[in-house]
Design an enzyme around this catalytic site. Sequence first.
Site, PDB file in Angstrom:
ATOM      1  N   GLU A 231     -51.513 -21.195  -1.829  1.00 38.76           N
ATOM      2  CA  GLU A 231     -51.852 -22.551  -2.236  1.00 38.76           C
ATOM      3  C   GLU A 231     -51.825 -23.366  -0.949  1.00 38.76           C
ATOM      4  O   GLU A 231     -50.764 -23.710  -0.447  1.00 38.76           O
ATOM      5  CB  GLU A 231     -50.822 -23.036  -3.261  1.00 38.76           C
ATOM      6  CG  GLU A 231     -51.347 -24.143  -4.132  1.00 38.76           C
ATOM      7  CD  GLU A 231     -51.173 -25.495  -3.480  1.00 38.76           C
ATOM      8  OE1 GLU A 231     -52.127 -25.906  -2.756  1.00 38.76           O
ATOM      9  OE2 GLU A 231     -50.129 -26.115  -3.655  1.00 38.76           O
ATOM     10  N   CYS A 265     -50.946 -31.974  -1.423  1.00 39.21           N
ATOM     11  CA  CYS A 265     -52.189 -31.205  -1.293  1.00 39.21           C
ATOM     12  C   CYS A 265     -53.236 -31.723  -2.272  1.00 39.21           C
ATOM     13  O   CYS A 265     -54.425 -31.702  -1.972  1.00 39.21           O
ATOM     14  CB  CYS A 265     -51.924 -29.724  -1.493  1.00 39.21           C
ATOM     15  SG  CYS A 265     -50.928 -29.363  -2.941  1.00 39.21           S
TER      16      CYS A 265
HETATM   17  P1  NDP Z   1     -46.786 -25.169   7.409  1.00 37.74           P
HETATM   18  O1  NDP Z   1     -47.871 -24.447   6.723  1.00 37.74           O
HETATM   19  O2  NDP Z   1     -46.589 -24.908   8.857  1.00 37.74           O
HETATM   20  O3  NDP Z   1     -45.388 -24.850   6.669  1.00 37.74           O
HETATM   21  C1  NDP Z   1     -45.308 -24.409   5.332  1.00 37.74           C
HETATM   22  C2  NDP Z   1     -44.354 -23.193   5.251  1.00 37.74           C
HETATM   23  O4  NDP Z   1     -44.928 -22.096   5.951  1.00 37.74           O
HETATM   24  C3  NDP Z   1     -43.005 -23.451   5.908  1.00 37.74           C
HETATM   25  O5  NDP Z   1     -42.013 -22.733   5.208  1.00 37.74           O
HETATM   26  C4  NDP Z   1     -43.198 -22.873   7.291  1.00 37.74           C
HETATM   27  O6  NDP Z   1     -41.987 -22.536   7.917  1.00 37.74           O
HETATM   28  C5  NDP Z   1     -44.039 -21.657   6.981  1.00 37.74           C
HETATM   29  N1  NDP Z   1     -44.867 -21.175   8.080  1.00 37.74           N
HETATM   30  C6  NDP Z   1     -45.429 -21.886   9.079  1.00 37.74           C
HETATM   31  N2  NDP Z   1     -46.166 -21.090   9.864  1.00 37.74           N
HETATM   32  C7  NDP Z   1     -46.062 -19.841   9.358  1.00 37.74           C
HETATM   33  C8  NDP Z   1     -46.593 -18.573   9.728  1.00 37.74           C
HETATM   34  N3  NDP Z   1     -47.399 -18.425  10.764  1.00 37.74           N
HETATM   35  N4  NDP Z   1     -46.274 -17.513   8.966  1.00 37.74           N
HETATM   36  C9  NDP Z   1     -45.473 -17.632   7.912  1.00 37.74           C
HETATM   37  N5  NDP Z   1     -44.942 -18.804   7.507  1.00 37.74           N
HETATM   38  C10 NDP Z   1     -45.233 -19.895   8.211  1.00 37.74           C
HETATM   39  O7  NDP Z   1     -46.975 -26.705   7.140  1.00 37.74           O
HETATM   40  P2  NDP Z   1     -46.492 -27.928   8.058  1.00 37.74           P
HETATM   41  O8  NDP Z   1     -45.219 -28.382   7.535  1.00 37.74           O
HETATM   42  O9  NDP Z   1     -46.520 -27.615   9.517  1.00 37.74           O
HETATM   43  O10 NDP Z   1     -47.654 -28.959   7.767  1.00 37.74           O
HETATM   44  C11 NDP Z   1     -48.876 -28.853   8.465  1.00 37.74           C
HETATM   45  C12 NDP Z   1     -50.039 -29.162   7.564  1.00 37.74           C
HETATM   46  O11 NDP Z   1     -50.071 -28.213   6.490  1.00 37.74           O
HETATM   47  C13 NDP Z   1     -50.007 -30.492   6.850  1.00 37.74           C
HETATM   48  O12 NDP Z   1     -50.430 -31.521   7.661  1.00 37.74           O
HETATM   49  C14 NDP Z   1     -50.900 -30.220   5.674  1.00 37.74           C
HETATM   50  O13 NDP Z   1     -52.232 -30.326   6.072  1.00 37.74           O
HETATM   51  C15 NDP Z   1     -50.583 -28.796   5.321  1.00 37.74           C
HETATM   52  N6  NDP Z   1     -49.586 -28.671   4.246  1.00 37.74           N
HETATM   53  C16 NDP Z   1     -50.023 -28.468   2.991  1.00 37.74           C
HETATM   54  C17 NDP Z   1     -49.121 -28.400   1.962  1.00 37.74           C
HETATM   55  C18 NDP Z   1     -49.555 -28.163   0.569  1.00 37.74           C
HETATM   56  O14 NDP Z   1     -48.912 -28.658  -0.341  1.00 37.74           O
HETATM   57  N7  NDP Z   1     -50.589 -27.392   0.351  1.00 37.74           N
HETATM   58  C19 NDP Z   1     -47.686 -28.583   2.166  1.00 37.74           C
HETATM   59  C20 NDP Z   1     -47.321 -28.760   3.546  1.00 37.74           C
HETATM   60  C21 NDP Z   1     -48.262 -28.806   4.519  1.00 37.74           C
HETATM   61  P3  NDP Z   1     -41.352 -23.497   9.051  1.00 37.74           P
HETATM   62  O15 NDP Z   1     -41.058 -24.794   8.401  1.00 37.74           O
HETATM   63  O16 NDP Z   1     -40.135 -22.767   9.479  1.00 37.74           O
HETATM   64  O17 NDP Z   1     -42.394 -23.592  10.123  1.00 37.74           O
END
Ligand code: NDP
Length: 457
Positions: A231, A265
């Site tokens: 998602e 999102c």
């Molecule tokens: P991320 O996608 O980086 O983080 C979401 C989760 O994924 C966190 O638990 C994070 O861990 C983990 N994660 C990050 N990179 C990896 C990877 N390469 N492999 C496995 N797991 C990973 O979101 P951000 O918080 O950095 O937000 C960035 C952008 O993402 C936002 O601006 C938005 O556009 C989008 N976003 C969308 C969401 C939604 O509801 N669909 C929610 C949040 C963000 P950790 O925190 O340790 O990095």
Amino acid sequence: MAIATTNPATGEIVREFDSLTEDQVDEALDRAVSGFASYRTTSFEQRATWLRATADLLEAEADGVAAMMTEEMGKTLASAKAETLKCAKGFRYYADHGAAMLADEQADAEAVGASRAYMRYQPLGVVLAIMPWNFPLWQAVRFAAPALMAGNVGILKHASNVPQSALYLEDVLHRAGFPESCFQTLLIGSGMIESILRDPRVAAATLTGSEPAGRSVAAIAGDEVKHTVLELGGSDPFIVMPSADIAAAAKTAVTARVQNNGQSCIAAKRFIIHADVYDQFVDHFTEGFRGLVIGDPTDDATDVGPLATEQGRTDLEELVDDAVGKGAKVLIGGSRVERPGWFYQPTILADITDDMEIYSAEAFGPVAALYRVEDIDEAIAIANDTTFGLGGNAWTTDEAEQDQFIDRIESGQVFINGMTTSYPELGFGGIKRSGNGRELTSHGIHEFCNIKTVWIA
Ligand code: NDP
């Protein structure tokens, strides 16, 4: 990224946590596998009892839980409390309906030459959930409630900025009666995900978050031939046609854009307005933004708090500056709020063109992009001119137009004369780069099931 609670309203680090070691992760996976062996034999009735007990605890503890989420990621206290109560509803939904969703599905035995034939829903095993900070509980509960009801066990790698929410979810499930091995929070950075995902003890994964994170997890899972649900982001259109109640549409549009401080999102991000009602809509919409109270998220009067992270504000600032530099007009807002914490003014941009980054990127904060269109075809063309396909909103009282929007908007969900919202009773998920698979409803519970065909001569 450090694993820590940092209050986004002040920028102060409140609490830091050590990451688990590789040995501790290994022990947790062993615990999960041995836990699964017994948990899968528990009855639906037993699981439903534990789900209901979790809901009871969430309701009883809602004020404290809300304060914790507000401190970790800056959403208003009122919305944090609403999120907590929604989680309770989600647990009850699967407690009430899960058994029926998981009952054997009878097939036409005669047609396949059998005396009996059916599909049985069995749990897959240990499922890794990688979750984001924007709805610290609800995102994880959307996974946990159906997965646990189906007999899976979960390991949660939550976003590094919401460790207390992550630990709370583990704790509340255990206090409700679930065996400790059923659901474990692993405080780890995303660098440890690959080895966990490749570990044979892990059967499948779900991720809610950004497209790069989703792509990385999907690639590893693909290499290991493991199922994933993704998602990811969205840049949902909010289309307004002349027959709509313009004042009501604009009022909902404000909420749809700034809910959760603009970090959802399924927030409406692109406002596509028919030329005949454009000026009228923009007047109401701008007025609505002007009335928003920005400030301390713990204050009842506040509508919009800070962004969750400093990086998030920087990303948003860059999107707005890029658009303005290329000719976008700022109708309101347009810059950060000069005070401690990561506040950004609710902003409306007009005259968006396709060379601006905001045309194609997800604006994860309270920034609305306005488009003026001449007819429904142009509205739908702009709505679909995106790599995302999560939700869509269209306002019209004309039933033929409603049908066109339902049929032609490329997204996983369409809301007519309303705003996209998640409900346990409705499927949730996207197409295109917004991800794949579905959460909630029976579709969500079946994602992490082995749908086993049974044929008996
Ligand atoms: P991320 O996608 O980086 O983080 C979401 C989760 O994924 C966190 O638990 C994070 O861990 C983990 N994660 C990050 N990179 C990896 C990877 N390469 N492999 C496995 N797991 C990973 O979101 P951000 O918080 O950095 O937000 C960035 C952008 O993402 C936002 O601006 C938005 O556009 C989008 N976003 C969308 C969401 C939604 O509801 N669909 C929610 C949040 C963000 P950790 O925190 O340790 O990095």
